[in-house]
Write a protein that holds these residues in place. Sequence first.
Motif, PDB file in Angstrom:
ATOM      1  N   ARG A  40     -12.036  11.040   6.951  1.00 29.84           N
ATOM      2  CA  ARG A  40     -10.437  11.162   6.327  1.00 29.84           C
ATOM      3  C   ARG A  40     -10.239  12.490   7.252  1.00 29.84           C
ATOM      4  N   GLU A  60     -11.655  15.605   7.054  1.00 33.17           N
ATOM      5  CA  GLU A  60     -11.434  16.927   5.749  1.00 33.17           C
ATOM      6  C   GLU A  60     -12.041  18.226   6.604  1.00 33.17           C
ATOM      7  N   ARG A  92      -3.021  16.689  -1.152  1.00 29.67           N
ATOM      8  CA  ARG A  92      -2.572  16.499  -0.205  1.00 29.67           C
ATOM      9  C   ARG A  92      -3.419  18.546   0.700  1.00 29.67           C
ATOM     10  N   ASP A 116      -4.466   4.262  -0.840  1.00 29.92           N
ATOM     11  CA  ASP A 116      -4.323   6.125  -0.960  1.00 29.92           C
ATOM     12  C   ASP A 116      -4.340   6.893  -2.365  1.00 29.92           C
ATOM     13  N   ASP A 124      -8.242   7.319  -2.856  1.00 28.99           N
ATOM     14  CA  ASP A 124      -8.870   7.544  -2.060  1.00 28.99           C
ATOM     15  C   ASP A 124      -8.911   9.214  -2.200  1.00 28.99           C
ATOM     16  N   GLU A 125      -7.437   9.419  -2.495  1.00 32.82           N
ATOM     17  CA  GLU A 125      -7.447  10.829  -2.701  1.00 32.82           C
ATOM     18  C   GLU A 125      -8.271  11.419  -4.483  1.00 32.82           C
TER      19      GLU A 125
END
Length: 541
Positions: free
Chosen positions: A316, A318, A428, A443, A446-447
């Motif tokens: 992702r 991150e 995000r 989305d 995953d978040e």
Amino acid sequence: MKNIFICAICAVMSLIISSCNENLLDIPQRGVINSDEYYATASDADARALIAYIYKQIYQETGIDWVSMWPGLANDIPASGGIYSNDNVNPQNHSGNGLYTSLYRINYLCSMIIEKMAEDTEEKKNVKGEAFFWRAWANMYLTQIWGTPPLVDHVLADDELKPANGDPASLWNYVETSLQEAISRLPSKPGIDGQAAIGGRVTKHSAYALLGKAQLWKGDYAAAISSLETVIHSNLYGLIDDYSALYRPKSDFCREYVWEWNIEDSDQPNYNLEQDRRTLQLGWRLDFVQMPGGIHIGFGEAANYTKNFYDFMIARGEKGKNRYVGTVWDYEDVLDRFIALGEAATRTEAIGKFWWKQGLLSSSVGYMRGKMNTYKEDLFIYTADQDIFSKTNWPGMRYSEVLLNYAEACVLSGQKITEGLAALNTVRTRAGLEALSSLNLQDVKDEKRAELALEGDRYLDLIRWGDAAKELAGRGAFTYTFLGYKAGTDPENGNPGDYNIETLPYAGIAQDFVTGRDELFPFPYSEMLLNENLVQNPNWE
């Protein structure tokens, strides 16, 4: 909770025990007030003590066993065997048995307040609102986890002690109506940074947040949007800038906590909630390992992440960003932290500090917890290393979950997609990621996984989404021991591909998620023996 809110817990415990004995003997005792009379004549201080006892029970219930169990059942920590692999798990030994009993006990204690306590002062009105809230909270989990638990919507008489399975629609309605009763009684917090004024207790918007979550589970997405918008549009909540500050005293009563358990910042062991096992078992023993900056990052399964989770975060983008730093550290992150803090000059020197006892780091594949860390400066230390407790308040729900539940309700309903996207992008942006230009259910999934890691929702969400069989394939099949770098690796240029991990098959019959059974926990065997009207969940006989 303020000092005045936590007084008289022992007296409440005595009352509850006495009331149980009264029911058994039905013989009035001289000089002993019975429970009905106590509730009916309760003062404001008595009411606060009654609800404080319930807060304490729930705080203990959501302690280390809770923190360890839910991520272990999902696929974010490398749990092995037992309930995580379905090896010899049955209704007699299932880890959820104690939780089932505790949730019904909370339901009972709340119903006692609701049914028996007068509502003749503002304080008692608030306390009754809190009782409705916690009754809904307990029954939401009962319904999520067991599907058709008995609906116990009042204090049962002697001839009602064997209730049959509940109907899911009625159970969710019970949760909703209890939360509406809470909303009608509870105050809002006084301003976006006003949680300290009420000691972390639940508020009107706490109830709206939980209501929206329950409506999302029920599938009433339009209602969930409305409830969660009430929280969002109240402008009483927000996200703090530093994700790493969550679960530390610096974030006590912050705008992100929708409610929390207040740990009094005293240096004396005078507050029951300090005596909590989660910070003991979330911290590594000092004779095993040293961490940079006085951090004890965890001992055992809850201390570590799976490679699956780490790879997910890396994919992702991150790595090194705000949320990553506050969530997961690879071995290099730990070693480099020693250098950044001036505690080592090189990674090689840092390894010598990290591995005080060279060798074993069980239940780890080299990806360690950067979340819910126990910092030395945040601790009460009373006697020795085994008597360590944290001063950190513990949040019951964070505002980021409200935003993500809202985004999910928008996607699933097909309504207000623009608003849902804005809510998700708020999360995000704080994480250090770029905003998305469109929104779909993946989305949101995953978040949620990235934002709410280790916070207990993923396993139940995987079941709700129908993703459990795929995502949990192979769960609990192996045991792991992280042994540092492979022989011959240059630590100064090491990376996750150089990790030496001992991987052994779990010594038992490991099974994947069993479709048609594992969507629900089994009703405890003891309950089945006592209540012939209770029908066991599918394939748990």
